[in-house]
Design a protein around this motif. Structure first.
Motif, short mmCIF file in Angstrom:
data_model
loop_
_atom_site.label_atom_id
_atom_site.label_comp_id
_atom_site.label_asym_id
_atom_site.label_seq_id
_atom_site.Cartn_x
_atom_site.Cartn_y
_atom_site.Cartn_z
N ARG A 230 6.70 -41.47 12.89
CA ARG A 230 7.16 -42.11 11.66
C ARG A 230 6.89 -41.21 10.46
O ARG A 230 5.86 -40.53 10.42
CB ARG A 230 6.40 -43.42 11.43
CG ARG A 230 6.37 -44.32 12.64
CD ARG A 230 5.60 -45.59 12.35
NE ARG A 230 5.50 -46.38 13.56
CZ ARG A 230 4.40 -46.47 14.31
NH1 ARG A 230 3.29 -45.85 13.95
NH2 ARG A 230 4.41 -47.19 15.40
N ALA A 231 7.82 -41.22 9.51
CA ALA A 231 7.60 -40.50 8.25
C ALA A 231 8.06 -41.37 7.11
O ALA A 231 9.02 -42.13 7.25
CB ALA A 231 8.38 -39.18 8.26
N LEU A 310 18.99 -44.83 11.29
CA LEU A 310 17.60 -44.64 11.70
C LEU A 310 16.64 -44.68 10.51
O LEU A 310 15.44 -44.84 10.69
CB LEU A 310 17.45 -43.30 12.43
CG LEU A 310 17.99 -43.25 13.86
CD1 LEU A 310 18.14 -41.80 14.33
CD2 LEU A 310 17.08 -44.02 14.81
N THR A 311 17.16 -44.48 9.30
CA THR A 311 16.29 -44.46 8.11
C THR A 311 16.50 -45.70 7.25
O THR A 311 17.52 -46.38 7.37
CB THR A 311 16.57 -43.23 7.22
OG1 THR A 311 17.96 -43.21 6.91
CG2 THR A 311 16.16 -41.94 7.87
N THR A 312 15.54 -45.95 6.38
CA THR A 312 15.73 -46.96 5.32
C THR A 312 15.44 -46.29 3.98
O THR A 312 14.58 -45.40 3.90
CB THR A 312 14.75 -48.16 5.47
OG1 THR A 312 13.41 -47.65 5.33
CG2 THR A 312 14.91 -48.86 6.80
N TRP A 313 16.17 -46.70 2.95
CA TRP A 313 15.91 -46.19 1.58
C TRP A 313 15.90 -47.38 0.63
O TRP A 313 16.87 -48.15 0.58
CB TRP A 313 17.00 -45.18 1.16
CG TRP A 313 16.90 -43.91 1.96
CD1 TRP A 313 17.60 -43.60 3.08
CD2 TRP A 313 16.01 -42.81 1.71
NE1 TRP A 313 17.21 -42.36 3.56
CE2 TRP A 313 16.24 -41.86 2.74
CE3 TRP A 313 15.04 -42.53 0.75
CZ2 TRP A 313 15.54 -40.65 2.81
CZ3 TRP A 313 14.35 -41.32 0.82
CH2 TRP A 313 14.60 -40.40 1.84
N MET A 327 11.34 -43.11 14.85
CA MET A 327 12.22 -42.84 15.99
C MET A 327 11.43 -42.24 17.15
O MET A 327 10.33 -41.71 16.96
CB MET A 327 13.35 -41.89 15.57
CG MET A 327 12.86 -40.55 15.09
SD MET A 327 14.20 -39.54 14.44
CE MET A 327 15.06 -39.11 15.95
N PRO A 328 11.99 -42.30 18.36
CA PRO A 328 11.32 -41.65 19.49
C PRO A 328 11.26 -40.14 19.26
O PRO A 328 12.20 -39.56 18.72
CB PRO A 328 12.25 -41.95 20.68
CG PRO A 328 13.11 -43.08 20.25
CD PRO A 328 13.25 -42.96 18.76
#
Ligand SMILES: CC(C)(COP(=O)([O-])OP(=O)([O-])OC[C@H]1O[C@@H](n2cnc3c(N)ncnc32)[C@H](O)[C@@H]1OP(=O)([O-])[O-])[C@@H](O)C(=O)NCCC(=O)NCCSC(=O)C[C@@](C)(O)CC(=O)[O-]
Ligand SMILES: NC(=O)C1=CN([C@@H]2O[C@H](COP(=O)(O)OP(=O)(O)OC[C@H]3O[C@@H](n4cnc5c(N)ncnc54)[C@H](OP(=O)(O)O)[C@@H]3O)[C@@H](O)[C@H]2O)C=CC1
Length: 434
Positions: A230-231, A310-313, A327-328
């Protein structure tokens, strides 16, 4: 991942204006690489054909790709220089740019990860009572785990090994009821495919016996949903502002752009490709299996049966932009080509990561940066100005430019926002006529 007090400074100013040889010398200085590594990175035949011949089949030679270094990355308060192997222009520039913006908050990207747990599947057919078979397999759990671990004493001695099992039931399929047992294996610093495949094959007779059925496949799953990295990043509007776009408008633009990908799979595919623009080059540079990473990423992007971003903003209470990526990330430091490709080893020495989990976290941070760069450009001026200006060098090469001509022709193409091969040919002719 703990921040450690590394002296490395990834903010290499003016790096883009150096020659490749000067960049390598600067990298060696910043990352403390020795003369042998410098020679290796400068060697156009770093992967010798003999070595390549041992890696795959029917080898006839080697195929080169550009290796660049993304600068400016700060992750959990520690600076990293990121080797990236990729054929597409503007990817390294975009990652470096967003890392420059992200470091304005001092900590840069923040990351975390789960333990490196891989799944291996054992498919059981010809089961008349699949739910009963499930309980019988679960009852044999300890024996199955012990048989799996007996296959890799080294991994167990390193603190890894099979941790648990799961049993999934498919009461109906076109080949009858199906029961699938999963081995959940902590693979430590390996990508783990070979490790868990060996275990799955070893435990198959036990599973067959317990289930009262017939085993067919025994293979890992690339949907590594128990091995997540995770980032996140939080940046102020001030850090995002440009001469023509206010920081607030930039935050709004990125949030609106992200929502498009969240609801529409056609957009999500492109959005996620932009994330993989950052991830794949690190995966390739470190000799890891990029097909496995791609497969895991896109399978994980399906939520409740729908393919999504895959991302949220989002915008936080103080108006800052907040981005996240989970993500994996099945990456290894041992095994596969990571150990056999000499440049993969050099890439790991540049990265200075100590565990596969740290590598996974760094890699998702680059993916998040890359997505931020694309959304920032798309939400404002569009992708073409920045991307095509850098692609112009490819076009100049296609038109026949060589040496210093490449930069000269590319500059003129980019300045006129007219990046075409026929125009490049005209400019090249004019240049050569003097
Ligand atoms: C390309 C930029 C960065 C230019 O952006 P710019 O505003 O022209 O950049 P700048 O000249 O002001 O420089 C800012 C920083 O960018 C970096 N930078 C800038 N130029 C270079 C260079 N030549 N070489 C190395 N680094 C460079 C560098 O870090 C520099 O700071 P410095 O460290 O120098 O103080 C910007 O327009 C951008 O980020 N664009 C997005 C590019 C992108 O996403 N490319 C991926 C390919 S497109 C695609 O495949 C995916 C997509 C878009 O479809 C995904 C999606 O739809 O979501
Ligand atoms: N669907 C897919 O994704 C598939 C991928 N692959 C390929 O599998 C390869 C990766 O498999 P992988 O299992 O990682 O490779 P390896 O089998 O080469 O390496 C793993 C082994 O390394 C040893 N090892 C040494 N140090 C460590 C450590 N610190 N942590 C963990 N293990 C350690 C372990 O045991 P020991 O020393 O006893 O060997 C372990 O079993 C890639 O090339 C991939 O392309 C293969 C099949 C399918």
């Amino acid at each position: 991942m703990q921040a450690c007090g590394s002296a490395l400074n990834s903010r290499l100013e003016n790096y883009r204006n150096l020659t490749p040889a000067e960049r390598l010398a600067e990298l060696a200085r910043a990352a403390g690489l020795d003369a042998a590594d410098q020679a290796l990175l400068a060697d156009p035949a770093a992967l010798a054909v003999d070595r390549a011949n041992g890696m795959i089949e029917n080898v006839i030679g080697t195929f080169q790709l550009p290796m660049g270094v993304a600068t400016n990355f700060r992750i959990n308060g520690r600076d990293y220089l990121i080797p990236m192997v990729v054929e597409e222009p503007s990817v390294v520039a975009a990652a470096s740019y967003m890392a420059r913006i992200a470091r304005s908050n001092d900590i840069g990207f923040e990351t975390s990860s789960t333990a490196p747990i891989m799944r291996a599947q054992v498919q059981v057919l010809d089961v008349t009572d699949p739910w009963g078979a499930r309980l019988r397999i679960l009852a044999a759990r300890e024996a199955i785990i012990a048989a799996a671990n007996a296959k890799d004493a080294k991994l167990v001695s390193l603190g890894g090994g099979c941790r648990d099992i799961e049993v999934h039931v498919f009461p109906e399929s076109r080949v009858g009821p199906m029961v699938v047992m999963h081995l959940l294996v902590d693979v430590r610093d390996a990508m783990g495919a070979n490790t868990v495949n060996t275990m799955a094959e070893a435990v198959a007779p036990l599973v067959e016996q317990a289930a009262g059925g017939r085993v067919r496949l025994r293979i890992l799953s690339n949907l590594a949903d128990l091995r997540l990295a995770r980032a996140s990043v939080r940046v102020s509007p001030a850090a995002l502002a440009t001469k023509t776009v206010s920081g607030e408008d930039m935050v709004t633009g990125i949030v609106e752009a992200a929502e498009f990908a969240a609801i529409d799979p056609y957009r999500a595919a492109t959005h996620n490709k932009g994330i993989m623009n950052g991830i794949d080059p690190v995966v390739v540079a470190t000799g890891n299996d990029w097909r496995a990473i791609e497969a895991g990423a896109h399978a994980f992007a399906v939520k409740d049966g729908r393919y999504t971003s895959l991302t949220t903003w989002e915008r936080d209470r103080d108006g800052n932009l907040v981005g996240t990526l989970e993500m994996p990330m099945a990456l290894g430091l041992v095994g596969g080509a990571t150990k056999t490709h000499p440049l993969a080893q050099a890439a790991l020495r540049i990265l200075k990561v100590e565990t596969a989990q740290e590598l996974a976290e760094v890699t998702v941070a680059v993916g998040l940066a890359q997505n931020m760069a694309a959304l920032r450009a798309l939400a404002t001026e569009g992708i073409q100005r920045g991307h095509m200006a850098l692609h112009a060098r490819n076009i100049a090469i296609l038109a026949g430019a060589e040496g210093a001509e490449i930069e000269a022709v590319a500059k003129q193409l980019a300045a006129a926002h007219d990046v075409r091969v026929d125009r490049a040919r005209e400019l090249l002719d004019a240049l050569r006529r003097g």
